[in-house]
Design an enzyme around this catalytic site. Sequence first.
Site: not given
Ligand code: ADP
Length: 358
Positions: A87-88, A132, A181, A240
């Site tokens: 998401k981030t 977030d 979430t 992640r």
């Molecule tokens: P969330 O915000 O949903 O908790 P993040 O955006 O922080 O998740 O993603 C966590 C890690 O996973 C990031 O640092 C990134 O390296 C990896 N990641 C997430 N989505 C992808 C994707 N579609 N392709 C490659 N790496 C990804």
Amino acid sequence: MAIVSSGINSSFPSKPKREAKARLVDPVSISEDVRTIKEDSLRPKSWNEFIGQSELKEVLSISVKAALSRKESLDHILLYGPPGLGKTTMALVLANELGVKCRITSAPALERPRDIMGLLLNLEPNELLFVDEIHRLTKVAEELLYPALEDFKLDLTVGKGTTARTREIELPSFTLVGATTRPASISSPLRDRFGITQRLNFYNLDELRMIVQRASDLFGLSLTNEASLEIARRCRGTPRIANRLLRRVRDYATVKNKLEFLDQSLVDESLKLHKVDQLGLDQSDRRLLLFIIEAHNGGPVGLDTLAAALGEEPATLETVVEPFLMQIGFLQRTPRGRIVTSLAIEHMNSQRSKVISN
Ligand code: ADP
């Protein structure tokens, strides 16, 4: 694209603190992920690098193109789904595509009215604001946000008591990207202010293999295809976790002097050490399943009983541990409580005969 971090730091300090018993397969970022900006170095920067979520990418890239051609700010977006799915990352890609700054914060950092006012008053035209855990916004923060989201205005109350007046301040247009979430916990007035609401799904095996391969290239490792697949199988559909498992495998290979040839058996040996099984289940999952199977004859068991027995917060079980177990068909939520399926029982039986202990 500049990343501006609001709050104490960009690692979302207010996320549940679980360092004391951090799990290797925890989808929530732990300090290791962010301490040395390892996550940032692996984050995809464009749609091309962002693997998977193809339908969502299409929806968003059309909206970006439309906003750019109209020279308007992008509509507010709500992204929801389990932690660690991107998401981030997606918000950062959006900002990159729009050619604007991305300001990152999380709802608990906006507790006081002046936190949110300060944030809004400092926004630059068309900037993207990523919040977030948006379901954790306070009522006051939400009230301040509504006119900002609708009319790009901030209603400020000046003075106190009978002399109090409301002053309206113009804000530059901006895009709010809210992430959560727990979409059901968002108040409906706030939910209605988002023009686009999209869910991020767990990734399939092939997408995860590509994510592992990409990260291993960035780390300068030579992983065989089978080794990438083995990590992909154990990362619970979550990028992640894939990146974190890869780092553990790299550590193991470094110590064993096998960095030159990282194959499936090396991945297996290294993850066995961390008690992560072939499906990505760790001790916490196995304890949960075993508790329901052995102490409650397969269930149903209420969430609170489960949480008390396992020493976890009910919210943590609900948003972090259970989604994956439900996704793979091991656990069902029913009105009477949690039930394990025959698939889970079979898996647990097969694990008993393997080296991995509970
Ligand atoms: P969330 O915000 O949903 O908790 P993040 O955006 O922080 O998740 O993603 C966590 C890690 O996973 C990031 O640092 C990134 O390296 C990896 N990641 C997430 N989505 C992808 C994707 N579609 N392709 C490659 N790496 C990804």
